[in-house]
Design an enzyme around this catalytic site. Sequence first.
Site, short mmCIF file in Angstrom:
data_model
loop_
_atom_site.label_atom_id
_atom_site.label_comp_id
_atom_site.label_asym_id
_atom_site.label_seq_id
_atom_site.Cartn_x
_atom_site.Cartn_y
_atom_site.Cartn_z
CB SER A 40 52.06 -6.61 19.67
OG SER A 40 52.26 -7.98 19.52
CG HIS A 80 49.02 -11.44 20.98
ND1 HIS A 80 49.35 -12.42 20.07
CD2 HIS A 80 49.23 -10.26 20.34
CE1 HIS A 80 49.75 -11.85 18.94
NE2 HIS A 80 49.68 -10.54 19.07
#
Lengths: 446, 446, 446, 446
Positions: free
Chosen positions: B306, B384
């Site tokens: 990410s 997340h």
Amino acid sequence: MMTITLPRWERARSAKANIVRRLSDAAAKKRLARLREELVACLEAPGGEVSARARIATLANTYLELDAAGREHFFRLLGEFSVDRVAVSGAIDEFSSHAGGDAEYLGRVRRLRAALVSPWVRLLTEFNSVAGGVKFLVDLRADLLQVVECDGKFQALECDLRDVLASWFDIGFLELRRITWDAPAAYLEKLAGYEAVHEVRNWQDLKNRLETDRRCFAFHHPAMPSEPLIFVEVALTTELTGQIKTLLRRNSAISAGGGPTTAIFYSISNCQVGLEGISFGNALIKRVVNLLSKEFPRLRTFATLSPIPGLIPWLRRYLSARDQQPGEPAGGEGILSLLSAPSWYRDAAAAAALRGPLMRLCTHYLLREKRNSPAALDPVEHFHLSNGARLERINWLADTSRKGLRESAGMMANYLYTIEQIDDNHEAYVTSGRIACAAPVRELLR
Amino acid sequence: MMTITLPRWERARSAKANIVRRLSDAAAKKRLARLREELVACLEAPGGEVSARARIATLANTYLELDAAGREHFFRLLGEFSVDRVAVSGAIDEFSSHAGGDAEYLGRVRRLRAALVSPWVRLLTEFNSVAGGVKFLVDLRADLLQVVECDGKFQALECDLRDVLASWFDIGFLELRRITWDAPAAYLEKLAGYEAVHEVRNWQDLKNRLETDRRCFAFHHPAMPSEPLIFVEVALTTELTGQIKTLLRRNSAISAGGGPTTAIFYSISNCQVGLEGISFGNALIKRVVNLLSKEFPRLRTFATLSPIPGLIPWLRRYLSARDQQPGEPAGGEGILSLLSAPSWYRDAAAAAALRGPLMRLCTHYLLREKRNSPAALDPVEHFHLSNGARLERINWLADTSRKGLRESAGMMANYLYTIEQIDDNHEAYVTSGRIACAAPVRELLR
Amino acid sequence: MMTITLPRWERARSAKANIVRRLSDAAAKKRLARLREELVACLEAPGGEVSARARIATLANTYLELDAAGREHFFRLLGEFSVDRVAVSGAIDEFSSHAGGDAEYLGRVRRLRAALVSPWVRLLTEFNSVAGGVKFLVDLRADLLQVVECDGKFQALECDLRDVLASWFDIGFLELRRITWDAPAAYLEKLAGYEAVHEVRNWQDLKNRLETDRRCFAFHHPAMPSEPLIFVEVALTTELTGQIKTLLRRNSAISAGGGPTTAIFYSISNCQVGLEGISFGNALIKRVVNLLSKEFPRLRTFATLSPIPGLIPWLRRYLSARDQQPGEPAGGEGILSLLSAPSWYRDAAAAAALRGPLMRLCTHYLLREKRNSPAALDPVEHFHLSNGARLERINWLADTSRKGLRESAGMMANYLYTIEQIDDNHEAYVTSGRIACAAPVRELLR
Amino acid sequence: MMTITLPRWERARSAKANIVRRLSDAAAKKRLARLREELVACLEAPGGEVSARARIATLANTYLELDAAGREHFFRLLGEFSVDRVAVSGAIDEFSSHAGGDAEYLGRVRRLRAALVSPWVRLLTEFNSVAGGVKFLVDLRADLLQVVECDGKFQALECDLRDVLASWFDIGFLELRRITWDAPAAYLEKLAGYEAVHEVRNWQDLKNRLETDRRCFAFHHPAMPSEPLIFVEVALTTELTGQIKTLLRRNSAISAGGGPTTAIFYSISNCQVGLEGISFGNALIKRVVNLLSKEFPRLRTFATLSPIPGLIPWLRRYLSARDQQPGEPAGGEGILSLLSAPSWYRDAAAAAALRGPLMRLCTHYLLREKRNSPAALDPVEHFHLSNGARLERINWLADTSRKGLRESAGMMANYLYTIEQIDDNHEAYVTSGRIACAAPVRELLR
């Protein structure tokens, strides 16, 4: 008709479901004991969405295994998760104590609104995260409606559930499908079971209703694609048919030359009891009129051939009351006594004697009697008038099936949908209760 | 990333739409003049549902022909159809003046709630009766969000629209589809435009992302079936990849023997700006983990690679503030100056000098900095962690694209999804802000 | 064009396939050694259908792993399974020695016919029992055609395979599909590769060819549904376009008012080399004309804009021969020398000098030169004349792409399909070689 | 059973079709007069493919309007378009007079083969260019087969048509579909009509056969996708069932624990009379065994419960012949007389007296009697033995329906498919006529 009758199919299904799922008494008691814990866990337990989803699935399965009494118990428990009165009072105080600009005011409005939402709404909504959750909630509301009939204290719960479903079943989400003999047999079996107006006798009868001179359309929701919500059966003819037999007979419809000129809507059935009060019928009729106009450019007349389901119950009340009124022409008892003969309509003398008075009384019932002003008392009539139809004709000995005789003394009504007048009719009816009506019908009153 | 970036595609589309639809000035003025009448008509005109639908369709078309200024004007007009303050006061008085049992109380709650609903909600909802109405409302909210940024007075309107859309886009209604090279070209063209993390360079790049060693999944809503809502791109590998180049390169993924052991979620893109704040990402990741586990039983590791999009902006603020603190080791300026060289990462000395401090600062940023407690400042990290992942690794020189350098000094993070720990991680994070984190990452702080 | 060019795509695919599948030399030798055994086993081994199917699948896989030389070897082996000459002689003797009635005679005819069928036909047909067998045989024939070109002894084998495929690919089994930008990307990628007339440059070019002012239709066989057999690209315009650039340019086509009046078939590509000689083009054009007429009732003109691929090769032969003829006006060398300049068409003087002679020579080529009477020499012309079109116009500097200049000196032809004349034109052409032709074209000969 | 019985459905359809289509006598005569012209036109008229297609469509419609006599007349006319005897003689002379290499020889083979093809093949094939042409030809062959039975002179025509259809209906083109209660009602209605073994009594019976403890699979051809070609009904049980009633009863099949272990193929029906002699049954059984094995890994036994349709006819012939043989134990007349009682099986004494002799005779019939060596006389037995099954058990009083008693004295046979032995069984049967048979069955002979 519209939101009135519980389809036989649904009854059968529910009954069977209960039998299949009914547990032994001991097991049932245990389950009820566990129910409260499960409910509380769903609403109050900490934890992420994953465990929340698991809990709600457990609760759904528990519910499905309950019998009628168990389900009522479930609703009672759920009823405890109402708004918090103390929090509401607090929110109102907070709301009232401030002043401020528009943005600030609207913020307070949102907070107050939030305080007025019962926790049960959150819980009900969460069932949608489970596969099949929409159908589950629709069926749950069907159960709840039965309970509400007996005990008004569940009404707020029921209303909130209706609001949730009404938002999900917004007409914009529904899909209109034409149903033909090429539809899955499993689907057609279901459809036949849902038919609430003129019973489907067997597969041949069903096939007949899907032949080239007929049309059948149904609304579906994407979250329950193999479940019809409401469907309409149409016969394509060349005249304003007044006898239901003519329509149900095989190959009756399109005449030789040039295609049909008249579409008769002879059956409209709601399929989901749990969607009672959330209306699709209006949109259904309009879209079907639109589709048929495109397929058959010569179609000019769109009309129903409809039952008058409230007539006989009203007649009994009305005649017995009138008979007791001094100054009124008695005779009600005579009428009722003639009607009580099993096949009175085959007795020419009786039928002749009844025709005049009954046609007049029926017209009175349809034009004068109100449920609550401005709504007409007859539910089918109210549905079509609300949609902008006009009362076109009352037909004598139009449906001599047992049901037809029992509910409406064998009479049926044609409601006519004239595209140019739909709006005006609707408007006049919903605002002032004015009933659009063909002149010959009004004549009958004199 | 999640609800953050406006996809290029959407921008392009809106811009083009405006150009195509922009009218001459004179025509536009006329239209604005008519707008208010149309709005009032939709809300207040008497008449049946037929004419109502016609009016709302007219209004939708009028809206689509407006440019940005015209649309802001539209929102201003719509803002007038807020709750009626007098009616609210009355409803509160009525609510407070009564006592009564539960059923009666809940009836008053419902009435008060109704009084608190702004008329604009009814109007907005009605757009769904028009074909394409859901997509229309989603795009309208995208416009509204841009206006709200500049002018908070539209916030209540925007929040109400979000509530409507949140109810329609309930996760239970969404359909998860695997996207392959066999998808319609028109759809894939759209998807490529929505990619918000790692730009799709051309069709070959796109095809590469849909090859056998990749997976792509997207959520769809039945009312806008050819529009993805959010999609995730996954690479199937045999190790926890830390370099984005490795993943985007062709045929990088599955090694020879025995199939993949690791799934790397390397891109998650929201496609509909108008659904900002209505989260699907959580459900998406969980369902994809579930699907992949079934297809590849040897899969053990589910992780992301990410971006850290908030790092550089924070770094600038943080370092310049720290440099002004007495007692703190200065040097922030030196770091920022090194970073300002266009390809500093190619300069071995500069890279070596920066690695230590930047890795430490990045760790500090990810573990210590909060947006508002307990939420982490970095939006991707927050997404997340909320989903129950843990911060597994910070990768140096992981994304040296222009965007990667500009936003996060070329660093990327792996967030690890371990099925057994998802719930606990989520729980600890949302309740107390505790960030699950691999030991080596925490070491970096020292 | 029709059954002429090997599509680039197919070449690429075959080449790649060979690379991927090429084995080490040692392995290849082993395999060839095994090949004969496998062939014999398929044809002669006893055993039921189950083991037969397994054997044929093994053989198919062995074949796919062979390189070009190995495949030629395979065909040589297969060639051994020709008719049994002794059995044929016996069958002829048996046939001739009897007399008898009709039924008995026809029985002998069937037996003789059976004796004349080579065993290889049975073996080839059996490949269809394997999944993907149809595509396998089509590709196998593509290989065989390459081998036949070099060595005529494979011709009988190739003809028999063509007969099998011709029976399977009977036009009645084919499905016509419109291809749009909503087709699967994998399919469109394939289609672009098969384009044999005007190269598809990139995805934008491809999208452009599928826009609203274009149409693309393809034939498919149910046994290989994701493989186009032949496709046609059509531009909808308002005039008989003579320049290919105009058509390939973006948004060129439908003019403002009233929809298209003219459909230009600007590309027809056969996709399967292995189906060479089995014609679908005729049916394709007719069905497309039919479909377009229904969609656009104002369409009046259906015409092609076609290459003249045989012109330059013929021109070289013709001019050099003519130059050697005493009494003929020399000058051929001059023409060829002018044409050899790379961009001669940009040199106004050269172009002006060439126009007259080249237009005349081209007309001569199209109207007078025959492959074998009555067939015209030019393959594209022959295809359209056989289908009943007429030669409508020859266009100067119509296609100045490299390919256009190399093959036909930049000229293109319009062939016109007039529904009422198709049959007569076809008839006159196939029986007597008479070429339907617009008067102005014929004028050019003078 | 396989290629034997004319399904009731097909009969009904044909009969009805003839009634519907039958013309007045005058019109019919006219049509016959025109028929020859139409035939000649199709074969000999000049003209392009367009007019050819129009002519063949006209001819197809003319044919469909003919009654049985008209159709026989059509076949007689068609029979005139046989091979040209003079041309055949010429071709044979030409063939025999040359010598030459392989390539030249094979060229002559092709020319001779071409001369041996009757023009009627070309005409028949051309029907496929008409929409629905494949089904038309299949039905035409059904008509032709009826005519051939009476008059052998049509046999060559019929054989040629079978060859055309056999090439089109190559097993590689067929699609296997599982049929469930979700299939279109129109399709299921057709399927029920085609059931040739155990009559489908009503929709409930049909639904029962598609329940979870059953499977139904059918082959389809892409050119007639809504027409089953052949289908098999399977019951999933836990033992080798010997009574048909047990299987047809509702919910009989899967026992409680662990899923089915045994699949009983209790009905295999060919649906298209016109495909008689073109066998799919073999492939059907193998593919179904394969599919079921994947779905139910515990399945071990695949067997049929099959009628013995030729038993009683054979028994009559056999017993009456035996009775006339001196030295043989008489008694045949006694057996036949007992069997002639309407419900003899309910008479315990009669049943007991018959059991021994009938079981022995039945075994003799199945193991010893041949149609033409090596093929067994019983058609159902022959079908399963050819497919590699073995005769596992003969069941006494297994099917006491009227049909069961009339054809096979109430007995049924189980044929067992053991995957490992299928090939060997098939091989031994087709090459030497050896019948695989369980020991206890063979015991019955003693």
